[in-house]
Every structure is written in C-alpha cells, then in structure tokens.
Design a protein around this motif. Sequence first.
Motif, PDB file in Angstrom:
ATOM      1  N   ILE A   2       5.509  10.827   4.140  1.00 43.15           N
ATOM      2  CA  ILE A   2       4.623  11.692   4.925  1.00 43.15           C
ATOM      3  C   ILE A   2       4.186  10.942   6.178  1.00 43.15           C
ATOM      4  O   ILE A   2       3.735   9.797   6.097  1.00 43.15           O
ATOM      5  CB  ILE A   2       3.378  12.108   4.119  1.00 43.15           C
ATOM      6  CG1 ILE A   2       3.764  12.869   2.849  1.00 43.15           C
ATOM      7  CG2 ILE A   2       2.439  12.954   4.982  1.00 43.15           C
ATOM      8  CD1 ILE A   2       2.577  13.186   1.938  1.00 43.15           C
ATOM      9  N   LEU A   3       4.327  11.594   7.340  1.00 39.75           N
ATOM     10  CA  LEU A   3       3.842  11.045   8.601  1.00 39.75           C
ATOM     11  C   LEU A   3       3.118  12.149   9.360  1.00 39.75           C
ATOM     12  O   LEU A   3       3.707  13.175   9.698  1.00 39.75           O
ATOM     13  CB  LEU A   3       5.003  10.511   9.440  1.00 39.75           C
ATOM     14  CG  LEU A   3       4.643   9.952  10.825  1.00 39.75           C
ATOM     15  CD1 LEU A   3       3.662   8.796  10.721  1.00 39.75           C
ATOM     16  CD2 LEU A   3       5.909   9.520  11.573  1.00 39.75           C
ATOM     17  N   ASP A   4       1.828  11.930   9.617  1.00 45.53           N
ATOM     18  CA  ASP A   4       1.004  12.919  10.319  1.00 45.53           C
ATOM     19  C   ASP A   4       0.526  12.319  11.636  1.00 45.53           C
ATOM     20  O   ASP A   4      -0.273  11.376  11.659  1.00 45.53           O
ATOM     21  CB  ASP A   4      -0.194  13.320   9.457  1.00 45.53           C
ATOM     22  CG  ASP A   4      -0.949  14.508  10.039  1.00 45.53           C
ATOM     23  OD1 ASP A   4      -0.697  14.879  11.202  1.00 45.53           O
ATOM     24  OD2 ASP A   4      -1.798  15.076   9.313  1.00 45.53           O
ATOM     25  N   LEU A   5       1.022  12.874  12.731  1.00 41.19           N
ATOM     26  CA  LEU A   5       0.677  12.415  14.080  1.00 41.19           C
ATOM     27  C   LEU A   5      -0.085  13.474  14.875  1.00 41.19           C
ATOM     28  O   LEU A   5      -0.307  13.302  16.076  1.00 41.19           O
ATOM     29  CB  LEU A   5       1.957  12.049  14.841  1.00 41.19           C
ATOM     30  CG  LEU A   5       2.841  10.965  14.226  1.00 41.19           C
ATOM     31  CD1 LEU A   5       4.187  10.913  14.935  1.00 41.19           C
ATOM     32  CD2 LEU A   5       2.149   9.616  14.288  1.00 41.19           C
ATOM     33  N   SER A   6      -0.508  14.540  14.263  1.00 40.24           N
ATOM     34  CA  SER A   6      -1.002  15.724  14.965  1.00 40.24           C
ATOM     35  C   SER A   6      -2.340  15.511  15.680  1.00 40.24           C
ATOM     36  O   SER A   6      -3.111  14.620  15.347  1.00 40.24           O
ATOM     37  CB  SER A   6      -1.145  16.884  13.974  1.00 40.24           C
ATOM     38  OG  SER A   6       0.112  17.243  13.450  1.00 40.24           O
ATOM     39  N   HIS A   7      -2.564  16.378  16.677  1.00 42.59           N
ATOM     40  CA  HIS A   7      -3.864  16.530  17.343  1.00 42.59           C
ATOM     41  C   HIS A   7      -4.315  15.265  18.075  1.00 42.59           C
ATOM     42  O   HIS A   7      -5.362  14.678  17.777  1.00 42.59           O
ATOM     43  CB  HIS A   7      -4.932  16.969  16.334  1.00 42.59           C
ATOM     44  CG  HIS A   7      -4.542  18.138  15.496  1.00 42.59           C
ATOM     45  ND1 HIS A   7      -4.207  19.363  16.031  1.00 42.59           N
ATOM     46  CD2 HIS A   7      -4.396  18.267  14.154  1.00 42.59           C
ATOM     47  CE1 HIS A   7      -3.892  20.196  15.058  1.00 42.59           C
ATOM     48  NE2 HIS A   7      -3.982  19.551  13.912  1.00 42.59           N
ATOM     49  N   GLN A   8      -3.526  14.868  19.069  1.00 38.78           N
ATOM     50  CA  GLN A   8      -3.908  13.751  19.926  1.00 38.78           C
ATOM     51  C   GLN A   8      -3.018  13.756  21.166  1.00 38.78           C
ATOM     52  O   GLN A   8      -2.032  14.511  21.226  1.00 38.78           O
ATOM     53  CB  GLN A   8      -3.812  12.429  19.183  1.00 38.78           C
ATOM     54  CG  GLN A   8      -2.459  12.101  18.587  1.00 38.78           C
ATOM     55  CD  GLN A   8      -2.561  10.916  17.652  1.00 38.78           C
ATOM     56  OE1 GLN A   8      -3.297   9.968  17.881  1.00 38.78           O
ATOM     57  NE2 GLN A   8      -1.829  10.976  16.555  1.00 38.78           N
ATOM     58  N   PRO A   9      -3.314  12.929  22.186  1.00 34.87           N
ATOM     59  CA  PRO A   9      -2.573  12.998  23.461  1.00 34.87           C
ATOM     60  C   PRO A   9      -1.268  12.214  23.466  1.00 34.87           C
ATOM     61  O   PRO A   9      -0.885  11.648  24.496  1.00 34.87           O
ATOM     62  CB  PRO A   9      -3.587  12.412  24.459  1.00 34.87           C
ATOM     63  CG  PRO A   9      -4.402  11.456  23.660  1.00 34.87           C
ATOM     64  CD  PRO A   9      -4.539  12.089  22.299  1.00 34.87           C
ATOM     65  N   LEU A  10      -0.561  12.213  22.377  1.00 31.23           N
ATOM     66  CA  LEU A  10       0.713  11.504  22.267  1.00 31.23           C
ATOM     67  C   LEU A  10       1.740  12.159  23.199  1.00 31.23           C
ATOM     68  O   LEU A  10       1.986  13.355  23.113  1.00 31.23           O
ATOM     69  CB  LEU A  10       1.185  11.547  20.823  1.00 31.23           C
ATOM     70  CG  LEU A  10       2.319  10.636  20.400  1.00 31.23           C
ATOM     71  CD1 LEU A  10       1.956   9.175  20.599  1.00 31.23           C
ATOM     72  CD2 LEU A  10       2.659  10.896  18.933  1.00 31.23           C
ATOM     73  N   ARG A  21       4.241   4.766   1.853  1.00 37.52           N
ATOM     74  CA  ARG A  21       4.831   6.104   1.721  1.00 37.52           C
ATOM     75  C   ARG A  21       4.113   7.176   2.526  1.00 37.52           C
ATOM     76  O   ARG A  21       4.712   8.190   2.852  1.00 37.52           O
ATOM     77  CB  ARG A  21       4.850   6.513   0.241  1.00 37.52           C
ATOM     78  CG  ARG A  21       5.751   5.639  -0.603  1.00 37.52           C
ATOM     79  CD  ARG A  21       6.071   6.296  -1.905  1.00 37.52           C
ATOM     80  NE  ARG A  21       7.096   5.558  -2.628  1.00 37.52           N
ATOM     81  CZ  ARG A  21       7.840   6.053  -3.596  1.00 37.52           C
ATOM     82  NH1 ARG A  21       7.678   7.312  -3.961  1.00 37.52           N
ATOM     83  NH2 ARG A  21       8.751   5.324  -4.200  1.00 37.52           N
ATOM     84  N   GLU A  22       2.848   6.977   2.825  1.00 38.08           N
ATOM     85  CA  GLU A  22       2.076   7.983   3.555  1.00 38.08           C
ATOM     86  C   GLU A  22       1.307   7.310   4.683  1.00 38.08           C
ATOM     87  O   GLU A  22       0.584   6.344   4.449  1.00 38.08           O
ATOM     88  CB  GLU A  22       1.100   8.691   2.614  1.00 38.08           C
ATOM     89  CG  GLU A  22       1.765   9.371   1.433  1.00 38.08           C
ATOM     90  CD  GLU A  22       0.758   9.974   0.459  1.00 38.08           C
ATOM     91  OE1 GLU A  22      -0.464   9.923   0.741  1.00 38.08           O
ATOM     92  OE2 GLU A  22       1.179  10.500  -0.594  1.00 38.08           O
ATOM     93  N   LEU A  23       1.467   7.838   5.899  1.00 33.81           N
ATOM     94  CA  LEU A  23       0.762   7.305   7.059  1.00 33.81           C
ATOM     95  C   LEU A  23       0.127   8.464   7.820  1.00 33.81           C
ATOM     96  O   LEU A  23       0.821   9.324   8.361  1.00 33.81           O
ATOM     97  CB  LEU A  23       1.722   6.537   7.964  1.00 33.81           C
ATOM     98  CG  LEU A  23       1.122   5.895   9.225  1.00 33.81           C
ATOM     99  CD1 LEU A  23      -0.029   4.958   8.877  1.00 33.81           C
ATOM    100  CD2 LEU A  23       2.212   5.170  10.013  1.00 33.81           C
ATOM    101  N   ALA A  31       0.865  -1.183   0.000  1.00 35.09           N
ATOM    102  CA  ALA A  31       0.000   0.000   0.000  1.00 35.09           C
ATOM    103  C   ALA A  31       0.888   1.216   0.000  1.00 35.09           C
ATOM    104  O   ALA A  31       1.941   1.228   0.649  1.00 35.09           O
ATOM    105  CB  ALA A  31      -0.916   0.021   1.215  1.00 35.09           C
ATOM    106  N   ARG A  32       0.507   2.226  -0.723  1.00 40.27           N
ATOM    107  CA  ARG A  32       1.279   3.455  -0.739  1.00 40.27           C
ATOM    108  C   ARG A  32       0.820   4.404   0.360  1.00 40.27           C
ATOM    109  O   ARG A  32       1.604   5.210   0.854  1.00 40.27           O
ATOM    110  CB  ARG A  32       1.144   4.141  -2.094  1.00 40.27           C
ATOM    111  CG  ARG A  32       1.983   3.484  -3.200  1.00 40.27           C
ATOM    112  CD  ARG A  32       2.020   4.401  -4.404  1.00 40.27           C
ATOM    113  NE  ARG A  32       3.049   4.180  -5.369  1.00 40.27           N
ATOM    114  CZ  ARG A  32       4.356   4.205  -5.207  1.00 40.27           C
ATOM    115  NH1 ARG A  32       4.839   4.365  -4.023  1.00 40.27           N
ATOM    116  NH2 ARG A  32       5.193   4.062  -6.191  1.00 40.27           N
ATOM    117  N   SER A  33      -0.459   4.320   0.752  1.00 45.36           N
ATOM    118  CA  SER A  33      -1.006   5.269   1.715  1.00 45.36           C
ATOM    119  C   SER A  33      -1.980   4.565   2.656  1.00 45.36           C
ATOM    120  O   SER A  33      -2.814   3.771   2.213  1.00 45.36           O
ATOM    121  CB  SER A  33      -1.721   6.410   0.978  1.00 45.36           C
ATOM    122  OG  SER A  33      -2.274   7.337   1.889  1.00 45.36           O
ATOM    123  N   VAL A  34      -1.852   4.847   3.958  1.00 47.60           N
ATOM    124  CA  VAL A  34      -2.797   4.378   4.968  1.00 47.60           C
ATOM    125  C   VAL A  34      -3.295   5.589   5.727  1.00 47.60           C
ATOM    126  O   VAL A  34      -2.499   6.354   6.290  1.00 47.60           O
ATOM    127  CB  VAL A  34      -2.139   3.371   5.937  1.00 47.60           C
ATOM    128  CG1 VAL A  34      -3.083   3.073   7.100  1.00 47.60           C
ATOM    129  CG2 VAL A  34      -1.775   2.091   5.210  1.00 47.60           C
TER     130      VAL A  34
END
Length: 243
Positions: A51-59, A27-29, A3-6
């Motif tokens: 690309i890795l987007d982890l924003s807007h959560q209690p990490l 390639r994109e998560l 898969a290229r994107s999840v």
Amino acid sequence: MSARSVNLGGTGVSRLDPGIREYVGLRELYLHENQLTSLPDWVGDLTELRILDLSHQPLKVLPDSLGRLQQLEFLYVSDLAIGELPSSLGNLSALLYLGATDNGLTSVPESLGRLGNLLELRLYGNRLTELPDAYGDLHALRELHLDRNAIERLPATFDQLTNLRVVSLRANALMEFPVQLSRLPLLRHLDLRANHLTGLPDLPPTAFPALEKLDLRWLDLPVVPEWVHALTTRGCAVYRTAA
C-alpha cells in the motif's frame, strides 16, 4: 530496522526521510495530506510495499521508479499537482486498486492496460476526453469511476470487460450511448447522468442482463425505448428526470 507500516499522513512533512528505506519488510507507507513536492527515486527500492498513499498534497511528479514496486496492491495518487501518470505504472502487475482522481489529467498511459489484476480504477475529476483501447484488456476490472471528465465515447473494446459490476460516467460529454456495455454479463450499476446524450439506441430485450440500477437523469431523452421499460419490469431501478 523492521516495520510493516509507517504512517506519516497529515504530519506536514515536505521531504521524505531517507531513513525509511532502512525498514526491512515495509508493506504500508502512508504519506497523504503532507507538503511533499517531489519523491526520491529510492522509493522504488521499497519492493515489499503493498500500500502506498501519496494523496492530497502538492506533489508535482511521480517518479518512474514506482514501476519497480512489483508487489504493490493499492496506489493512492489523488489530488496532487501532477500533469501525468508515469507509463511505468503499467509494470505494477499485482495492483488491485488505482485511485488517480482530481488531478486535472488530460490523458492516461496506454500501459495501464497491462494491469491484469486491477479490480478498481478511479479517474474521476480529471480532464480526460478518451481512454486508450488497451483498457479493454483489464479483464479483472470490477469498478470503473470516470465522473467529471470530458469523455465523449468509450472504446469499443470495453465489451471485453466481462467482470465489470459498476461503471460511473456522470457529468461527462458522451455523445454516443455506450452500447458495448449492454453486453456485459455482470454489470449492475451504470450512471450516465448529465451527459450530452439526446437519445437512446434500440437494443434487444436481453440488454444489460444483470443491471440493477440505471441512472439517466439530466439527459434530454424525448423517447425511451422498450428495453428500458423491460429493465424496469425485471426489477432494475431506472432513474429519469421528470418531464
């Protein structure tokens, strides 16, 4: 599996499915707007990610293993519960964009100065009082967004950032005008609104050779020097609070 994107953004997940590591060529998560409080170290094994987007959560913590993502170009780590950025992010040699806004950070790693391909750095909405001198080595940088921090001065090395187009410093604690920026040949937009400046320095009429917008609103400036008037004559939009 391949898969290229999840995209799991906004799905409410609180634990990362280890099955993701089985996707060849990922390639994109997108994991934004979830309930993750931690990330497994194996995220660093997803070495094809761009690309890795982890924003807007209690990490709460970003693992050092993120530094293994040598092909990563875009990293979004805004509005988390982290106390710091791992110094391993300085290993992300392909990184073009880093967004680490609204985290309450009080410092940022000196190692980020090694990100020689970085084009845009967003650190607004933190509690920074200074930036490392090493950030003057970010020679590819075009945009620097530092609004809503407590920065008192910029490093003298910033006169080396010759590709900068946009610098936003609104609502900081600047006591000294960043003279080093006046020598940047491509700087177009400079926002200094709502700082602690009480005067402007004398600069040559050649200051800010490419500037198109200078925002000086909400500053206590009893005297405006000639170079500011020269900018206006040149066609630069200068914004000031009415007396």
